[in-house]
Write a protein that holds these residues in place. Sequence first.
Motif, PDB file in Angstrom:
ATOM      1  N   GLU A  10       0.931  -1.101   0.189  1.00 53.17           N
ATOM      2  CA  GLU A  10      -0.193   0.006   0.185  1.00 53.17           C
ATOM      3  C   GLU A  10       0.815   1.262  -0.041  1.00 53.17           C
ATOM      4  OE1 GLU A  10      -4.113   0.416   1.868  1.00 53.17           O
ATOM      5  OE2 GLU A  10      -3.397  -1.468   3.147  1.00 53.17           O
ATOM      6  N   ARG A  11       0.393   2.170  -0.762  1.00 54.52           N
ATOM      7  CA  ARG A  11       1.290   3.478  -0.646  1.00 54.52           C
ATOM      8  C   ARG A  11       0.558   4.551   0.403  1.00 54.52           C
ATOM      9  NH1 ARG A  11       3.115   4.955  -6.898  1.00 54.52           N
ATOM     10  NH2 ARG A  11       4.060   2.529  -7.123  1.00 54.52           N
ATOM     11  N   VAL A  12       1.480   5.383   0.515  1.00 52.34           N
ATOM     12  CA  VAL A  12       1.318   6.418   1.654  1.00 52.34           C
ATOM     13  C   VAL A  12       1.903   7.700   1.397  1.00 52.34           C
ATOM     14  CG1 VAL A  12       0.835   4.836   3.549  1.00 52.34           C
ATOM     15  CG2 VAL A  12       3.157   5.852   3.184  1.00 52.34           C
ATOM     16  N   THR A  13       1.178   8.788   2.043  1.00 50.60           N
ATOM     17  CA  THR A  13       2.324  10.195   1.784  1.00 50.60           C
ATOM     18  C   THR A  13       2.667  10.385   3.329  1.00 50.60           C
ATOM     19  OG1 THR A  13       0.703  11.071  -0.118  1.00 50.60           O
ATOM     20  CG2 THR A  13       2.016  12.642   1.341  1.00 50.60           C
ATOM     21  N   VAL A  14       4.001  10.601   3.449  1.00 52.32           N
ATOM     22  CA  VAL A  14       4.579  10.815   4.532  1.00 52.32           C
ATOM     23  C   VAL A  14       4.956  12.255   4.596  1.00 52.32           C
ATOM     24  CG1 VAL A  14       6.593  10.385   6.116  1.00 52.32           C
ATOM     25  CG2 VAL A  14       5.268   8.510   4.833  1.00 52.32           C
TER      26      VAL A  14
ATOM     27  N   TRP B  82       4.607  10.067  10.104  1.00 51.76           N
ATOM     28  CA  TRP B  82       3.253  10.513  10.412  1.00 51.76           C
ATOM     29  C   TRP B  82       2.729  10.569   8.889  1.00 51.76           C
ATOM     30  CZ3 TRP B  82       1.325  16.146  10.153  1.00 51.76           C
ATOM     31  CH2 TRP B  82      -0.150  16.368  10.566  1.00 51.76           C
ATOM     32  N   LEU B  83       1.681   9.769   8.579  1.00 44.78           N
ATOM     33  CA  LEU B  83       1.421   9.549   7.238  1.00 44.78           C
ATOM     34  C   LEU B  83      -0.073   9.685   6.912  1.00 44.78           C
ATOM     35  CD1 LEU B  83       0.116   6.539   7.345  1.00 44.78           C
ATOM     36  CD2 LEU B  83       2.459   5.905   7.556  1.00 44.78           C
ATOM     37  N   LYS B  84      -0.462   9.660   5.643  1.00 36.27           N
ATOM     38  CA  LYS B  84      -1.829   9.543   5.191  1.00 36.27           C
ATOM     39  C   LYS B  84      -1.865   8.356   4.172  1.00 36.27           C
ATOM     40  CE  LYS B  84      -5.431  12.469   2.632  1.00 36.27           C
ATOM     41  NZ  LYS B  84      -6.305  12.497   3.704  1.00 36.27           N
ATOM     42  N   ALA B  85      -2.711   7.237   4.506  1.00 37.02           N
ATOM     43  CA  ALA B  85      -2.962   6.225   3.528  1.00 37.02           C
ATOM     44  C   ALA B  85      -3.571   6.851   2.195  1.00 37.02           C
ATOM     45  CB  ALA B  85      -3.541   5.295   3.968  1.00 37.02           C
ATOM     46  N   GLU B  86      -3.063   6.400   1.067  1.00 37.51           N
ATOM     47  CA  GLU B  86      -3.627   6.803  -0.305  1.00 37.51           C
ATOM     48  C   GLU B  86      -4.665   6.084  -0.415  1.00 37.51           C
ATOM     49  OE1 GLU B  86      -2.410   4.826  -4.335  1.00 37.51           O
ATOM     50  OE2 GLU B  86      -0.962   6.613  -4.001  1.00 37.51           O
ATOM     51  N   ARG B  87      -5.074   4.843   0.045  1.00 35.10           N
ATOM     52  CA  ARG B  87      -6.191   3.993  -0.380  1.00 35.10           C
ATOM     53  C   ARG B  87      -7.605   4.563   0.193  1.00 35.10           C
ATOM     54  NH1 ARG B  87      -8.126   0.486   3.194  1.00 35.10           N
ATOM     55  NH2 ARG B  87      -6.048  -0.048   3.822  1.00 35.10           N
ATOM     56  N   ASP B  88      -7.452   4.946   1.610  1.00 41.48           N
ATOM     57  CA  ASP B  88      -8.818   5.521   2.206  1.00 41.48           C
ATOM     58  C   ASP B  88      -8.500   6.806   2.871  1.00 41.48           C
ATOM     59  OD1 ASP B  88      -7.217   4.953   4.477  1.00 41.48           O
ATOM     60  OD2 ASP B  88      -8.659   3.268   5.056  1.00 41.48           O
ATOM     61  N   GLY B  89      -7.353   7.268   2.783  1.00 42.20           N
ATOM     62  CA  GLY B  89      -7.190   8.689   3.381  1.00 42.20           C
ATOM     63  C   GLY B  89      -6.767   8.900   4.749  1.00 42.20           C
TER      64      GLY B  89
END
Length: 283
Positions: free
Chosen positions: A59-63, A72-79
Amino acid sequence: MDRRLNAYRPDLADIRLKGKVEAARYVEGREMQVIAPVLDVRSAPRSDAGQDTQLLFGERVTVFEEAEGYAWLKAERDGYVGYALGSWLSAEPDDATHVIAVPRTFSYREADMKTAAKTAYSLGSRLKVVGTAETRGLSYALLASGEALVASHLRPIGDTVSDYVSVAETLEHTPYLWGGASAFGIDCSGLVQLSMRMSGQTVLRDTDMQATTIGKPLAIGTDLAGLQRGDLVFWKGHVAIMVDAETIIHANGHTMTVAREPLRQAVDRIAYIYERPTGFRRP
């Protein structure tokens, strides 16, 4: 603005929220990829902080920040926004080609199921297959690392099932885990989200989010008539999936598993603590 879905703190925020929230600094963040079989996402950067959700391999995330071992991140799939161990993230994301399509499977050090298993993967994990092999008539999918997985346990990205309930049924007896979102341990909304993901439907993570966004609301009376397979039943803090007009499947704290139960029995049992259902929806 829901902090579960928007990355902002007094000292730091997602640059996309500039002008919407106050923060000392705004950052764009960088794309990374989960390289743990299952990665816990917590409410704070501590090992004893509450687990809010989990992310799966690939899964991809924005860090937005890395500090003291946590990202500290935000998941790409469900935010979903939270904190996870940064050591289980890669700065060089791979484009996944396949997804694990069975509840759980293993990778082997080579294309032979008699060799030592290396990693266990959950349903929904995303991997990049680079080749194939066959040993004693069994087909394997090969990864760049040299690991091999049973080919029939994967399917190409984009291939989905038509009935998400059938996915939930394969997870029966999976242990209940608060904040769990994998086939190793899962909670009620995690079961809904993971099952729907395998049918090509992206839905939000938590029960309260699902109760207002999935499908359309149903007008169901106290007799509970009119429900069908695939409908969702919501209580305050809980959700169940209708298997048929009278039976649900849900990850629950009563059996501490994913289990089937007559709907009327569940309504009476749960009402003692959480009252009656708050709503019904049809995806």
